[in-house]
Design a protein around this motif. Structure first.
Motif, PDB file in Angstrom:
ATOM      1  N   ALA A  30      -9.712   9.620   1.549  1.00 54.02           N
ATOM      2  CA  ALA A  30      -9.352  10.250   0.278  1.00 54.02           C
ATOM      3  C   ALA A  30      -7.890  10.679   0.260  1.00 54.02           C
ATOM      4  O   ALA A  30      -7.236  10.647  -0.798  1.00 54.02           O
ATOM      5  CB  ALA A  30     -10.262  11.450   0.016  1.00 54.02           C
ATOM      6  N   ARG A  31      -7.357  11.069   1.439  1.00 48.85           N
ATOM      7  CA  ARG A  31      -5.947  11.462   1.498  1.00 48.85           C
ATOM      8  C   ARG A  31      -5.034  10.283   1.176  1.00 48.85           C
ATOM      9  O   ARG A  31      -4.000  10.441   0.509  1.00 48.85           O
ATOM     10  CB  ARG A  31      -5.623  12.022   2.883  1.00 48.85           C
ATOM     11  N   VAL A  32      -5.433   9.109   1.631  1.00 47.72           N
ATOM     12  CA  VAL A  32      -4.641   7.900   1.365  1.00 47.72           C
ATOM     13  C   VAL A  32      -4.673   7.562  -0.124  1.00 47.72           C
ATOM     14  O   VAL A  32      -3.645   7.251  -0.734  1.00 47.72           O
ATOM     15  CB  VAL A  32      -5.170   6.719   2.207  1.00 47.72           C
ATOM     16  N   LEU A  33      -5.859   7.632  -0.729  1.00 47.48           N
ATOM     17  CA  LEU A  33      -5.979   7.316  -2.159  1.00 47.48           C
ATOM     18  C   LEU A  33      -5.148   8.278  -3.004  1.00 47.48           C
ATOM     19  O   LEU A  33      -4.463   7.866  -3.946  1.00 47.48           O
ATOM     20  CB  LEU A  33      -7.443   7.359  -2.580  1.00 47.48           C
ATOM     21  N   ASP A  34      -5.191   9.567  -2.655  1.00 48.61           N
ATOM     22  CA  ASP A  34      -4.391  10.547  -3.389  1.00 48.61           C
ATOM     23  C   ASP A  34      -2.902  10.250  -3.249  1.00 48.61           C
ATOM     24  O   ASP A  34      -2.135  10.350  -4.217  1.00 48.61           O
ATOM     25  CB  ASP A  34      -4.695  11.963  -2.883  1.00 48.61           C
ATOM     26  N   ALA A  35      -2.488   9.883  -2.031  1.00 51.20           N
ATOM     27  CA  ALA A  35      -1.069   9.598  -1.788  1.00 51.20           C
ATOM     28  C   ALA A  35      -0.623   8.367  -2.575  1.00 51.20           C
ATOM     29  O   ALA A  35       0.494   8.345  -3.123  1.00 51.20           O
ATOM     30  CB  ALA A  35      -0.823   9.393  -0.302  1.00 51.20           C
ATOM     31  N   LEU A  36      -1.472   7.354  -2.660  1.00 51.72           N
ATOM     32  CA  LEU A  36      -1.120   6.151  -3.419  1.00 51.72           C
ATOM     33  C   LEU A  36      -1.012   6.459  -4.909  1.00 51.72           C
ATOM     34  O   LEU A  36      -0.098   5.971  -5.588  1.00 51.72           O
ATOM     35  CB  LEU A  36      -2.157   5.050  -3.170  1.00 51.72           C
ATOM     36  N   ARG A  37      -1.924   7.262  -5.416  1.00 53.75           N
ATOM     37  CA  ARG A  37      -1.854   7.639  -6.833  1.00 53.75           C
ATOM     38  C   ARG A  37      -0.584   8.431  -7.119  1.00 53.75           C
ATOM     39  O   ARG A  37       0.083   8.218  -8.146  1.00 53.75           O
ATOM     40  CB  ARG A  37      -3.084   8.451  -7.211  1.00 53.75           C
ATOM     41  N   THR A  38      -0.242   9.325  -6.202  1.00 47.96           N
ATOM     42  CA  THR A  38       0.973  10.121  -6.375  1.00 47.96           C
ATOM     43  C   THR A  38       2.212   9.236  -6.355  1.00 47.96           C
ATOM     44  O   THR A  38       3.127   9.392  -7.176  1.00 47.96           O
ATOM     45  CB  THR A  38       1.079  11.184  -5.269  1.00 47.96           C
ATOM     46  N   ALA A  39       2.240   8.284  -5.431  1.00 44.07           N
ATOM     47  CA  ALA A  39       3.373   7.362  -5.337  1.00 44.07           C
ATOM     48  C   ALA A  39       3.502   6.544  -6.608  1.00 44.07           C
ATOM     49  O   ALA A  39       4.602   6.359  -7.152  1.00 44.07           O
ATOM     50  CB  ALA A  39       3.219   6.452  -4.125  1.00 44.07           C
ATOM     51  N   ALA A  40       2.373   6.037  -7.122  1.00 45.48           N
ATOM     52  CA  ALA A  40       2.400   5.226  -8.343  1.00 45.48           C
ATOM     53  C   ALA A  40       2.856   6.065  -9.537  1.00 45.48           C
ATOM     54  O   ALA A  40       3.658   5.607 -10.362  1.00 45.48           O
ATOM     55  CB  ALA A  40       1.030   4.624  -8.604  1.00 45.48           C
ATOM     56  N   ALA A  41       2.359   7.290  -9.632  1.00 45.26           N
ATOM     57  CA  ALA A  41       2.746   8.171 -10.738  1.00 45.26           C
ATOM     58  C   ALA A  41       4.237   8.484 -10.696  1.00 45.26           C
ATOM     59  O   ALA A  41       4.862   8.704 -11.742  1.00 45.26           O
ATOM     60  CB  ALA A  41       1.927   9.455 -10.700  1.00 45.26           C
ATOM     61  N   GLY A  42       4.808   8.491  -9.491  1.00 49.03           N
ATOM     62  CA  GLY A  42       6.227   8.759  -9.335  1.00 49.03           C
ATOM     63  C   GLY A  42       7.104   7.534  -9.561  1.00 49.03           C
ATOM     64  O   GLY A  42       8.328   7.617  -9.414  1.00 49.03           O
ATOM     65  N   GLY A  43       6.482   6.401  -9.882  1.00 47.02           N
ATOM     66  CA  GLY A  43       7.246   5.197 -10.181  1.00 47.02           C
ATOM     67  C   GLY A  43       7.428   4.243  -9.029  1.00 47.02           C
ATOM     68  O   GLY A  43       8.157   3.248  -9.153  1.00 47.02           O
ATOM     69  N   ALA A  44       6.780   4.501  -7.896  1.00 49.95           N
ATOM     70  CA  ALA A  44       6.923   3.607  -6.748  1.00 49.95           C
ATOM     71  C   ALA A  44       6.281   2.255  -7.039  1.00 49.95           C
ATOM     72  O   ALA A  44       5.307   2.155  -7.795  1.00 49.95           O
ATOM     73  CB  ALA A  44       6.282   4.228  -5.505  1.00 49.95           C
ATOM     74  N   ARG A  45       6.840   1.213  -6.436  1.00 54.03           N
ATOM     75  CA  ARG A  45       6.253  -0.128  -6.484  1.00 54.03           C
ATOM     76  C   ARG A  45       5.222  -0.211  -5.357  1.00 54.03           C
ATOM     77  O   ARG A  45       5.505   0.151  -4.209  1.00 54.03           O
ATOM     78  CB  ARG A  45       7.345  -1.166  -6.312  1.00 54.03           C
ATOM     79  N   LEU A  46       4.023  -0.713  -5.659  1.00 57.39           N
ATOM     80  CA  LEU A  46       2.969  -0.832  -4.652  1.00 57.39           C
ATOM     81  C   LEU A  46       2.546  -2.283  -4.520  1.00 57.39           C
ATOM     82  O   LEU A  46       2.358  -2.975  -5.529  1.00 57.39           O
ATOM     83  CB  LEU A  46       1.761   0.028  -5.012  1.00 57.39           C
ATOM     84  N   ALA A  47       2.387  -2.738  -3.282  1.00 59.19           N
ATOM     85  CA  ALA A  47       2.001  -4.123  -3.020  1.00 59.19           C
ATOM     86  C   ALA A  47       0.948  -4.165  -1.928  1.00 59.19           C
ATOM     87  O   ALA A  47       1.044  -3.433  -0.936  1.00 59.19           O
ATOM     88  CB  ALA A  47       3.223  -4.947  -2.603  1.00 59.19           C
TER      89      ALA A  47
END
Length: 331
Positions: free
Chosen positions: A80-97
Motif C-alpha cells: 500500500a505504501r508503494v501504491l500511495d507513493a505512485l499516486r503522489t508522484a503521478a499527481a505531482g506530474g511525474a512521468r511513470l513507466a
C-alpha cells in the motif's frame, strides 16, 4: 529519475532501466539522467538474491520520472505504501513507466484506468480480467500515453527505455545509447510475433471439440455459416458462445490460429509465402500478407528472416487441390 524495487522484482526488469538510463550520455559527455534505486524497505528480494536500495519512497515521490519493473508474481497485491507513493508522484506530474508485469502495479494504483496499456503477452488476459477499466493491448512492444507508459516483457523494456531517451534528448543521443547496448534503436513488429504459435483450446469447455475441428481444417476457407453448420447451432448462438469462452468471434479465432500456423511454417520450412498462404486457408497471398502484418506487426518475409531455421523440417500438410512446390530460397 527513480527506479522502483519491490519484493520479488524480476532482476532483468530492474537492471534494464538502471543500465540504459545510467549509461546515457549527452553530446558533451555529461550523464543525461540521475538514476536512483528506491524501495519501501532497505532490502528487497530479487529472485536468487537480495539487494539493498539506497533510497526510500520519498525519493520516488520527488522524481520527475518513475520506472516500475515487474515482479515474479503479478497477482500479489502491491504494498500500500508503494501504491500511495505512485499516486503522489503521478499527481505531482511525474512521468511513470512500467516494464513487463509492472503494469499490474500501475493498474492497482488506478493510474491505467481509461488508458490503453500493455504487458507481457502471457499476462495480458489476466491484467484485463483484474482491471477491466484498462484497455489492454497484448500485441505491441510498448505504449506511450504521454505521462503514463507501459511495455511488454523483457527486451521490450529496452525498447521503451530507448524510446524515452529519444523523447527526452533526441535521436542522436538515443542512437548512441542503443549502440552501447548493442541493439537497434527501433525494432520492427510488435509483441504478437513472440506469442506462442499454438494456443490450446480452453480445457473442459463445450467448444473444445469444435476448436479441435477448426484446427484440423485450418487450410479450408471456412465461413461463419460453415462453422455454425458443423456445430449445429445458429450463427448468433455460435458467436455468443465463442465470445463467452474465448473472448473472440469464431472468425477472429480462426484467423489468429491460421496466422500462428503460418508463423510455424515460416520458422520451420522453406515453403514459399504463397504456398503457406494456401496451407493456412488464405485464398489470396495478398490477403495473407495484409492480415499477417496486421496481427504480427511485421511481414512474413521479415518474420522468416528473424525466426526461420533455414531448412525444411516435417512437410506441412498440403490442402486438397493445391499442388506442392519444390522449396526454394525463402521469399
Amino acid at each position: 529519475m527513480a527506479v522502483l524495487a519491490m519484493d520479488d522484482v524480476v532482476p532483468s526488469d530492474l537492471a534494464t532501466p538502471l543500465d540504459i538510463f545510467g549509461r546515457t550520455r549527452l553530446a558533451d559527455g555529461r550523464p543525461a539522467y540521475e538514476v536512483r534505486l528506491c524501495a519501501a524497505d532497505a532490502e528487497v528480494t530479487a529472485g536468487a538474491f537480495a539487494l539493498r536500495a539506497p533510497w526510500r519512497l520519498d525519493a520516488l515521490t520527488s522524481a520527475d520520472t518513475v520506472i516500475v519493473p515487474g515482479c515474479d508474481n503479478p497477482a500479489t497485491e502491491p504494498d500500500a505504501r508503494v501504491l500511495d507513493a505512485l499516486r503522489t508522484a503521478a499527481a505531482g506530474g511525474a512521468r511513470l513507466a512500467s516494464i513487463c508485469a509492472g503494469a499490474f502495479v500501475l493498474a492497482a494504483a488506478g493510474l491505467l484506468d481509461g488508458l490503453r496499456a500493455t504487458t507481457h503477452w502471457i499476462a495480458a488476459a489476466e491484467l484485463a480480467r483484474r482491471h477491466p477499466a484498462v484497455d489492454v493491448d497484448p500485441n505491441v512492444l510498448f505504449i506511450d500515453n504521454g505521462q503514463i507508459l507501459t511495455s511488454a516483457g523483457a527486451a521490450a523494456g529496452l525498447d521503451l527505455c530507448l524510446h524515452m531517451v529519444r523523447r527526452d534528448h533526441g535521436t542522436a543521443v538515443a542512437a548512441e545509447t542503443a549502440r552501447m547496448s548493442v541493439m537497434p534503436l527501433q525494432r520492427d513488429g510488435g509483441q504478437a510475433q513472440f506469442i506462442a504459435r499454438e494456443q490450446p483450446p480452453p480445457d473442459g469447455t463445450e467448444l473444445e471439440p469444435l476448436l479441435g475441428w477448426l484446427t484440423a481444417n485450418i487450410h479450408r476457407e471456412l465461413t461463419l455459416a460453415d462453422i455454425a453448420a458443423h456445430a449445429m447451432v445458429s450463427t448468433r448462438t455460435l458467436n455468443r458462445r465463442f465470445r463467452e469462452q474465448t473472448g473472440l468471434t469464431p472468425v477472429a479465432w480462426l484467423q489468429r490460429s491460421r496466422l500462428r500456423r503460418a508463423q510455424y511454417l515460416l520458422e520451420t520450412t522453406c515453403h514459399p509465402v504463397e504456398a503457406i498462404a494456401a496451407q493456412v486457408g488464405f485464398g489470396s497471398p495478398a490477403a495473407f500478407r495484409e492480415q499477417f502484418r496486421r496481427l504480427v506487426g511485421t511481414s512474413p518475409r521479415a518474420y522468416r528472416r528473424t525466426f526461420g531455421g533455414g531448412g525444411v523440417l516435417a512437410a506441412a500438410p498440403t490442402p486438397m487441390g493445391h499442388r506442392s512446390r519444390t522449396p526454394h530460397r525463402p521469399r
